[in-house]
Design an enzyme around this catalytic site. Sequence first.
Site, PDB file in Angstrom:
ATOM      1  N   ASP A   1       5.406 -75.556 -30.779  1.00  0.00           N
ATOM      2  CA  ASP A   1       5.016 -73.986 -30.139  1.00  0.00           C
ATOM      3  C   ASP A   1       5.844 -72.343 -31.111  1.00  0.00           C
ATOM      4  OD1 ASP A   1       2.167 -75.016 -29.157  1.00  0.00           O
ATOM      5  OD2 ASP A   1       3.089 -74.266 -27.443  1.00  0.00           O
TER       6      ASP A   1
ATOM      7  N   MET B   1       1.801 -64.584 -19.386  1.00  0.00           N
ATOM      8  CA  MET B   1       0.989 -64.574 -19.714  1.00  0.00           C
ATOM      9  C   MET B   1       0.289 -62.435 -19.316  1.00  0.00           C
ATOM     10  SD  MET B   1      -0.739 -67.471 -21.504  1.00  0.00           S
ATOM     11  CE  MET B   1      -0.519 -68.329 -19.773  1.00  0.00           C
TER      12      MET B   1
ATOM     13  N   LYS C   1       0.986 -71.068 -31.097  1.00  0.00           N
ATOM     14  CA  LYS C   1       0.008 -70.195 -30.572  1.00  0.00           C
ATOM     15  C   LYS C   1       0.653 -68.668 -29.703  1.00  0.00           C
ATOM     16  CE  LYS C   1      -2.405 -73.587 -27.615  1.00  0.00           C
ATOM     17  NZ  LYS C   1      -1.850 -74.709 -26.970  1.00  0.00           N
TER      18      LYS C   1
HETATM   19  N1  SAH Z   1       4.542 -73.471 -20.146  1.00  0.00           N
HETATM   20  C1  SAH Z   1       5.932 -72.470 -20.903  1.00  0.00           C
HETATM   21  C2  SAH Z   1       4.626 -71.136 -20.395  1.00  0.00           C
HETATM   22  C3  SAH Z   1       3.108 -71.096 -21.318  1.00  0.00           C
HETATM   23  S1  SAH Z   1       2.567 -69.184 -21.224  1.00  0.00           S
HETATM   24  C4  SAH Z   1       6.141 -72.623 -19.061  1.00  0.00           C
HETATM   25  O1  SAH Z   1       6.795 -73.573 -18.398  1.00  0.00           O
HETATM   26  O2  SAH Z   1       7.450 -71.542 -19.026  1.00  0.00           O
HETATM   27  C5  SAH Z   1       3.822 -68.339 -22.580  1.00  0.00           C
HETATM   28  C6  SAH Z   1       3.679 -67.280 -21.233  1.00  0.00           C
HETATM   29  O3  SAH Z   1       5.239 -68.308 -20.721  1.00  0.00           O
HETATM   30  C7  SAH Z   1       4.365 -66.221 -22.121  1.00  0.00           C
HETATM   31  O4  SAH Z   1       3.233 -65.212 -22.195  1.00  0.00           O
HETATM   32  C8  SAH Z   1       4.933 -65.933 -20.549  1.00  0.00           C
HETATM   33  O5  SAH Z   1       4.404 -65.002 -19.765  1.00  0.00           O
HETATM   34  C9  SAH Z   1       5.949 -66.695 -20.305  1.00  0.00           C
HETATM   35  N2  SAH Z   1       7.259 -67.215 -20.767  1.00  0.00           N
HETATM   36  C10 SAH Z   1       7.786 -67.974 -21.609  1.00  0.00           C
HETATM   37  N3  SAH Z   1       8.908 -67.999 -21.886  1.00  0.00           N
HETATM   38  C11 SAH Z   1       9.617 -66.539 -21.977  1.00  0.00           C
HETATM   39  C12 SAH Z   1      10.974 -66.451 -21.785  1.00  0.00           C
HETATM   40  N4  SAH Z   1      11.979 -66.702 -22.208  1.00  0.00           N
HETATM   41  N5  SAH Z   1      10.905 -64.606 -21.160  1.00  0.00           N
HETATM   42  C13 SAH Z   1       9.901 -64.430 -20.262  1.00  0.00           C
HETATM   43  N6  SAH Z   1       8.873 -64.683 -20.014  1.00  0.00           N
HETATM   44  C14 SAH Z   1       8.541 -66.008 -20.980  1.00  0.00           C
END
Ligand code: SAH
Length: 262
Positions: free
Chosen positions: A50, A185, A72
């Site tokens: 991704d 998100m 994505k």
């Molecule tokens: N599976 C992932 C989430 C996927 S949805 C998890 O468990 O973290 C994607 C969202 O995750 C982004 O839009 C943001 O809100 C958050 N996100 C993921 N990595 C991030 C990061 N390094 N810093 C801030 N937000 C993050």
Amino acid sequence: MLTLPPPDLPNRGAPVPGAVYLVGAGPGDPELLTLRALRIIAAADVLVYDQLVSAEILALVNPAAERIYAGKQRGNHAVPQDDLNQLLVNLARTNRRIVRLKGGDPYTFGRGGEEVETLRENGIPFEVVPGVTAAAGVAAYAGIPLTHRNYAQACVFVTGHLKDGSMNLDWPGLARRRQTVIIYMGLSGLSYLCAQLIAHGLPADWPAAIVQQGTTPKQRTVTGTLETLPGLAEAAGLKAPTLIIVGEVVRLRDKLTWFEGR
Ligand code: SAH
């Protein structure tokens, strides 16, 4: 170089051909990969990854692996989910080690469940490797505990992804004291979110924070209140990925910051 522990338990062996490994890559810092994730990505024959997976982590993947980008971004799904589910099945049938690498944890807003359902329906062996989800990683690196005996006994993770331009969330349930709300998100809906929380009973000066690219050298944190955060985030020009943290635990950041400014 790190030496991995010997594979002495059933789920600790080398990945096998014909199986799909759904692996959580964590929030960005490669040091937050699990040992299992590292072992599996280093042995991958095919990598389906991704947009949220960092370059430093991609550098740890078997250099000979075929790489397929399933990028994505909000509103821009490079590969539609149904096609992606089927792609994993087809790849597994080529009898290679397939690694589906996702940001954070595969089962937290990652659609991992949908992918695994399709694998199971098609009789493809699989393994799920949890990762540090953004909430856990980002909170730690931003100096904001998710729970704290004095401030929050509960913690709720929600998606702020706008569907048809609005956010359909359980507002009375979210606008509660003594709990932390983590919004994935949520950047584009930040003003709406803050307004709804106030409308459902939280004070306008309730603490809130937004963290961009948490756990990476580009981490930026903006703190404020439900009233001020949308304006502050806009003025700071924050860009996705961002995580929003709402609750009194945000007050602890002043005392507990350690990562930023290093
Ligand atoms: N599976 C992932 C989430 C996927 S949805 C998890 O468990 O973290 C994607 C969202 O995750 C982004 O839009 C943001 O809100 C958050 N996100 C993921 N990595 C991030 C990061 N390094 N810093 C801030 N937000 C993050």
